[in-house]
Design a protein around this motif. Structure first.
Motif, PDB file in Angstrom:
ATOM      1  N   PRO A   1       0.820  -1.212   0.000  1.00 26.20           N
ATOM      2  CA  PRO A   1       0.000   0.000   0.000  1.00 26.20           C
ATOM      3  C   PRO A   1       0.851   1.259   0.000  1.00 26.20           C
ATOM      4  CG  PRO A   1       0.024  -1.000   2.185  1.00 26.20           C
ATOM      5  CD  PRO A   1       0.726  -1.950   1.270  1.00 26.20           C
ATOM      6  N   GLY A   2       0.441   2.253  -0.764  1.00 28.02           N
ATOM      7  CA  GLY A   2       1.150   3.529  -0.803  1.00 28.02           C
ATOM      8  C   GLY A   2       0.499   4.536   0.125  1.00 28.02           C
ATOM      9  N   ARG A   3       0.344   5.749  -0.350  1.00 24.25           N
ATOM     10  CA  ARG A   3      -0.252   6.825   0.446  1.00 24.25           C
ATOM     11  C   ARG A   3      -1.510   7.325  -0.248  1.00 24.25           C
ATOM     12  NH1 ARG A   3       2.382   7.287   5.287  1.00 24.25           N
ATOM     13  NH2 ARG A   3       2.039   9.539   5.362  1.00 24.25           N
ATOM     14  N   THR A   4      -2.475   7.722   0.554  1.00 24.88           N
ATOM     15  CA  THR A   4      -3.705   8.275  -0.005  1.00 24.88           C
ATOM     16  C   THR A   4      -3.485   9.720  -0.433  1.00 24.88           C
ATOM     17  OG1 THR A   4      -4.511   9.130   2.117  1.00 24.88           O
ATOM     18  CG2 THR A   4      -5.006   6.824   1.585  1.00 24.88           C
ATOM     19  N   LEU A   5      -4.490  10.284  -1.044  1.00 20.07           N
ATOM     20  CA  LEU A   5      -4.420  11.665  -1.502  1.00 20.07           C
ATOM     21  C   LEU A   5      -4.184  12.623  -0.341  1.00 20.07           C
ATOM     22  CD1 LEU A   5      -4.730  13.576  -3.941  1.00 20.07           C
ATOM     23  CD2 LEU A   5      -7.189  13.686  -3.426  1.00 20.07           C
ATOM     24  N   PHE A   6      -4.602  12.242   0.849  1.00 21.29           N
ATOM     25  CA  PHE A   6      -4.473  13.101   2.035  1.00 21.29           C
ATOM     26  C   PHE A   6      -3.225  12.765   2.848  1.00 21.29           C
ATOM     27  CE2 PHE A   6      -8.989  12.578   1.041  1.00 21.29           C
ATOM     28  CZ  PHE A   6      -9.346  13.900   0.798  1.00 21.29           C
ATOM     29  N   GLY A   7      -2.326  11.939   2.292  1.00 21.83           N
ATOM     30  CA  GLY A   7      -1.071  11.624   2.956  1.00 21.83           C
ATOM     31  C   GLY A   7      -1.156  10.539   3.999  1.00 21.83           C
ATOM     32  N   GLU A   8      -2.282   9.852   4.079  1.00 18.94           N
ATOM     33  CA  GLU A   8      -2.428   8.774   5.049  1.00 18.94           C
ATOM     34  C   GLU A   8      -2.012   7.447   4.424  1.00 18.94           C
ATOM     35  OE1 GLU A   8      -6.525   8.948   6.060  1.00 18.94           O
ATOM     36  OE2 GLU A   8      -6.341  10.757   7.303  1.00 18.94           O
ATOM     37  N   ASP A   9      -1.739   6.459   5.284  1.00 16.31           N
ATOM     38  CA  ASP A   9      -1.379   5.129   4.787  1.00 16.31           C
ATOM     39  C   ASP A   9      -2.591   4.485   4.121  1.00 16.31           C
ATOM     40  OD1 ASP A   9       1.197   5.359   5.734  1.00 16.31           O
ATOM     41  OD2 ASP A   9       0.704   4.465   7.684  1.00 16.31           O
ATOM     42  N   ALA A  10      -2.389   3.979   2.908  1.00 14.85           N
ATOM     43  CA  ALA A  10      -3.462   3.289   2.203  1.00 14.85           C
ATOM     44  C   ALA A  10      -3.608   1.867   2.750  1.00 14.85           C
ATOM     45  CB  ALA A  10      -3.188   3.275   0.707  1.00 14.85           C
ATOM     46  N   GLU A  11      -4.630   1.176   2.303  1.00 20.23           N
ATOM     47  CA  GLU A  11      -4.902  -0.177   2.777  1.00 20.23           C
ATOM     48  C   GLU A  11      -5.293  -1.053   1.597  1.00 20.23           C
ATOM     49  OE1 GLU A  11      -7.029  -1.460   6.764  1.00 20.23           O
ATOM     50  OE2 GLU A  11      -8.552  -1.153   5.184  1.00 20.23           O
ATOM     51  N   LEU A  12      -4.691  -2.232   1.522  1.00 20.86           N
ATOM     52  CA  LEU A  12      -5.031  -3.168   0.450  1.00 20.86           C
ATOM     53  C   LEU A  12      -6.304  -3.921   0.821  1.00 20.86           C
ATOM     54  CD1 LEU A  12      -1.521  -4.710  -0.373  1.00 20.86           C
ATOM     55  CD2 LEU A  12      -2.663  -2.782  -1.475  1.00 20.86           C
ATOM     56  N   PRO A  13      -7.194  -4.154  -0.136  1.00 21.96           N
ATOM     57  CA  PRO A  13      -8.425  -4.911   0.148  1.00 21.96           C
ATOM     58  C   PRO A  13      -8.122  -6.323   0.627  1.00 21.96           C
ATOM     59  CG  PRO A  13      -8.581  -3.766  -1.960  1.00 21.96           C
ATOM     60  CD  PRO A  13      -7.158  -3.660  -1.519  1.00 21.96           C
ATOM     61  N   ALA A  14      -8.975  -6.875   1.425  1.00 24.45           N
ATOM     62  CA  ALA A  14      -8.779  -8.231   1.938  1.00 24.45           C
ATOM     63  C   ALA A  14      -8.822  -9.266   0.821  1.00 24.45           C
ATOM     64  CB  ALA A  14      -9.843  -8.544   2.988  1.00 24.45           C
ATOM     65  N   THR A  15      -9.464  -8.918  -0.297  1.00 16.45           N
ATOM     66  CA  THR A  15      -9.576  -9.855  -1.424  1.00 16.45           C
ATOM     67  C   THR A  15      -8.456  -9.670  -2.449  1.00 16.45           C
ATOM     68  OG1 THR A  15     -11.022  -8.265  -2.537  1.00 16.45           O
ATOM     69  CG2 THR A  15     -12.087  -9.969  -1.197  1.00 16.45           C
ATOM     70  N   SER A  16      -7.430  -8.905  -2.120  1.00 12.94           N
ATOM     71  CA  SER A  16      -6.367  -8.572  -3.077  1.00 12.94           C
ATOM     72  C   SER A  16      -5.689  -9.797  -3.673  1.00 12.94           C
ATOM     73  CB  SER A  16      -5.306  -7.697  -2.403  1.00 12.94           C
ATOM     74  OG  SER A  16      -5.857  -6.473  -1.986  1.00 12.94           O
ATOM     75  N   VAL A  17      -5.341 -10.751  -2.824  1.00 14.57           N
ATOM     76  CA  VAL A  17      -4.597 -11.907  -3.303  1.00 14.57           C
ATOM     77  C   VAL A  17      -5.416 -12.693  -4.316  1.00 14.57           C
ATOM     78  CG1 VAL A  17      -3.400 -14.023  -2.640  1.00 14.57           C
ATOM     79  CG2 VAL A  17      -3.321 -12.039  -1.140  1.00 14.57           C
ATOM     80  N   ALA A  18      -6.678 -12.912  -4.015  1.00 13.57           N
ATOM     81  CA  ALA A  18      -7.540 -13.655  -4.941  1.00 13.57           C
ATOM     82  C   ALA A  18      -7.667 -12.912  -6.265  1.00 13.57           C
ATOM     83  CB  ALA A  18      -8.913 -13.867  -4.309  1.00 13.57           C
ATOM     84  N   MET A  19      -7.719 -11.602  -6.217  1.00 19.16           N
ATOM     85  CA  MET A  19      -7.842 -10.805  -7.444  1.00 19.16           C
ATOM     86  C   MET A  19      -6.570 -10.887  -8.275  1.00 19.16           C
ATOM     87  SD  MET A  19      -9.723  -7.594  -5.578  1.00 19.16           S
ATOM     88  CE  MET A  19      -9.777  -6.498  -6.987  1.00 19.16           C
ATOM     89  N   VAL A  20      -5.424 -10.876  -7.615  1.00 15.88           N
ATOM     90  CA  VAL A  20      -4.152 -10.960  -8.333  1.00 15.88           C
ATOM     91  C   VAL A  20      -4.024 -12.302  -9.038  1.00 15.88           C
ATOM     92  CG1 VAL A  20      -1.645 -11.096  -8.021  1.00 15.88           C
ATOM     93  CG2 VAL A  20      -2.956  -9.301  -6.873  1.00 15.88           C
ATOM     94  N   ARG A  21      -4.497 -13.359  -8.414  1.00 17.20           N
ATOM     95  CA  ARG A  21      -4.380 -14.698  -9.013  1.00 17.20           C
ATOM     96  C   ARG A  21      -5.167 -14.831 -10.309  1.00 17.20           C
ATOM     97  NH1 ARG A  21      -5.294 -17.649  -3.207  1.00 17.20           N
ATOM     98  NH2 ARG A  21      -3.135 -17.450  -2.430  1.00 17.20           N
ATOM     99  N   ARG A  22      -6.122 -13.940 -10.538  1.00 18.36           N
ATOM    100  CA  ARG A  22      -6.927 -14.019 -11.760  1.00 18.36           C
ATOM    101  C   ARG A  22      -6.226 -13.410 -12.978  1.00 18.36           C
ATOM    102  NH1 ARG A  22     -11.282 -11.789  -8.325  1.00 18.36           N
ATOM    103  NH2 ARG A  22     -12.463 -13.533  -7.422  1.00 18.36           N
ATOM    104  N   ILE A  23      -5.128 -12.687 -12.765  1.00 16.54           N
ATOM    105  CA  ILE A  23      -4.432 -12.037 -13.877  1.00 16.54           C
ATOM    106  C   ILE A  23      -3.744 -13.093 -14.744  1.00 16.54           C
ATOM    107  CG2 ILE A  23      -2.614 -10.391 -14.511  1.00 16.54           C
ATOM    108  CD1 ILE A  23      -3.079  -8.984 -11.867  1.00 16.54           C
ATOM    109  N   ASP A  24      -3.906 -12.981 -16.057  1.00 17.57           N
ATOM    110  CA  ASP A  24      -3.241 -13.900 -16.979  1.00 17.57           C
ATOM    111  C   ASP A  24      -1.727 -13.765 -16.837  1.00 17.57           C
ATOM    112  OD1 ASP A  24      -5.613 -14.830 -17.988  1.00 17.57           O
ATOM    113  OD2 ASP A  24      -5.666 -13.406 -19.661  1.00 17.57           O
ATOM    114  N   GLY A  25      -1.055 -14.898 -16.765  1.00 20.02           N
ATOM    115  CA  GLY A  25       0.401 -14.892 -16.636  1.00 20.02           C
ATOM    116  C   GLY A  25       0.887 -15.055 -15.221  1.00 20.02           C
TER     117      GLY A  25
END
Length: 396
Positions: free
Chosen positions: A73-97
């Motif tokens: 996670p990077g930084r939000t527009l307001f300079g706060e720490d961003a947060e990755l969605p809990a479903t991130s890993v499952a979404m990444v696995r769907r990418i071809d390759g």
């Protein structure tokens, strides 16, 4: 009656005459050649050791692969720490390759040998939740015990990174550590992971166990992904929008292998500095050769006068002393190249590196030796050739 012409010196004659001056002054020759040898040895060793180190890094890079990407996670527009969605890993696995994807999540807890150790004494060890595929994605190895499985990932079981185990003073499984506010059993110890040093300094528990016992919120803080080599750049471009479709600018993607590549490049830059030191040593050696040749001319004025009186030309006198200077430099350069190669080999063996001595470094060293010998002997040779035969013979 035909005109008298001075005898011409062949290559063998030039070498014999030039070497004669060296054989008569062995101690001085040794000390003068030593300066050249030190300069050449320094240059060869610097280039060789740097090349061996770089080759080791590149071999490690080839072995580890360059197809591992990390998402954080990077930084939000307001300079706060961003947060990755809990479903991130499952979404990444769907990418071809994408071949495999896993994640770790930072847990707000500490790990200590006992509950009696103050909570502030963490030893720099992080506690992280890990998905079961993490070891496969990072191509890591368990050196003791076993990795988390479907059963242990739900229970108070922990796997320690290599550095974490060392800092806790543990070298076997079955022992317990105080993690959070309860005991966890050490079920495995990992080996080194050059592409993920943060894992080496972590205590890893299953996602389910972290949520159940350590109040983990289920959001990953780092996603590790491996893809086909030819698909790395394509996947890299797709990851931010796949992980966070609404705010892709809040997602950072990096390639850990870039750090090793940068380290190899930095080794080359450091070599340039050390080569400069070797060049200074070579320059000092050249000055020593020039000094030796000047003294030799002063001491051998009668010899020069005698040769001139027997018909030797100025050109032949110049050639004699220039050849002597080149032989002296070549002697030092050859010894230096051998010493530099030996130093490189011993250093590489001591560090279990492949011994790499670039051919261009040897060629450059010989060229530097020849150049040094030429410039160091040029002035003394010219001075010797301008001595008058009568003046030289009457010198006491």
């Amino acid at each position: 009656m035909s005109e008298l012409r001075p005898a011409r010196l062949g290559a063998a004659d030039v070498l014999r005459v030039g070497a004669a001056g060296l054989r008569t002054r062995p101690a001085r020759v040794f000390l003068s050649a030593l300066g050249i040898a030190i300069g050449i040895a320094t240059m060869i060793a610097v280039v060789g050791i740097s090349s061996s180190s770089r080759e080791q890094l590149l071999r490690r890079l080839d072995r580890l692969g360059t197809n591992l990407l990390t998402v954080s996670p990077g930084r939000t527009l307001f300079g706060e720490d961003a947060e990755l969605p809990a479903t991130s890993v499952a979404m990444v696995r769907r990418i071809d390759g994408v071949r495999t994807a896993s994640a770790t999540g930072k847990v707000d807890a500490t790990v200590r040998r006992t509950s009696l150790i103050p909570e502030a004494v963490t030893g720099g060890i992080a506690v992280q939740a890990a998905t079961p595929e993490l070891l496969t994605t990072l191509e890591g190895a368990v050196v003791e015990g076993a990795w988390l499985n479907a059963a242990t990932a739900r229970e108070p079981a922990v796997v320690l990174g290599a550095e974490a185990a060392t800092r806790l003073g543990l070298n076997r499984t079955g022992l317990r550590v105080w993690l959070g506010e309860r005991w966890f059993t050490v079920v495995g110890i990992l080996g080194p992971m050059p592409l993920a040093p943060e894992i080496e300094r972590s205590a890893l528990v299953g996602f389910a166990a972290a949520q159940r016992y350590l109040a983990f919120d289920g959001h990953p803080t780092t996603i590790y992904e491996r893809s086909a080599d030819e698909a790395v750049e394509t996947v890299r471009g797709l990851l931010p929008r796949t992980v966070s479709p609404e705010h892709p600018e809040e997602v950072d993607v990096s390639r850990p292998s870039d750090a090793l590549a940068a380290k190899a490049a930095a080794a080359g830059a450091f070599t340039s500095l050390l080569l400069g030191l070797g060049a200074v040593a070579l320059l000092v050696g050249g000055v020593g050769v020039a000094n030796t040749m000047v003294i030799s001319v002063l001491e051998r004025r009668k010899e020069i006068g005698l040769r001139r009186s027997h018909g030797a030309t100025r050109g032949q006198i110049r050639t004699q002393f220039l050849t002597e200077s080149l032989l002296l430099s070549t002697l030092g350069g050859t010894a230096g190249a051998l010493l530099g190669a030996l130093a490189t080999t011993l250093y590489a063996l001591a560090h279990a590196w492949p011994t790499t001595i670039p051919a261009w470094s040897i060629a450059a060293a010989l060229a530097a030796t020849f150049t040094t010998g030429t410039f160091a002997g040029l002035y003394p040779a010219v001075r010797a050739s301008h001595l008058s035969p009568t003046t030289a013979l009457t010198t006491t």
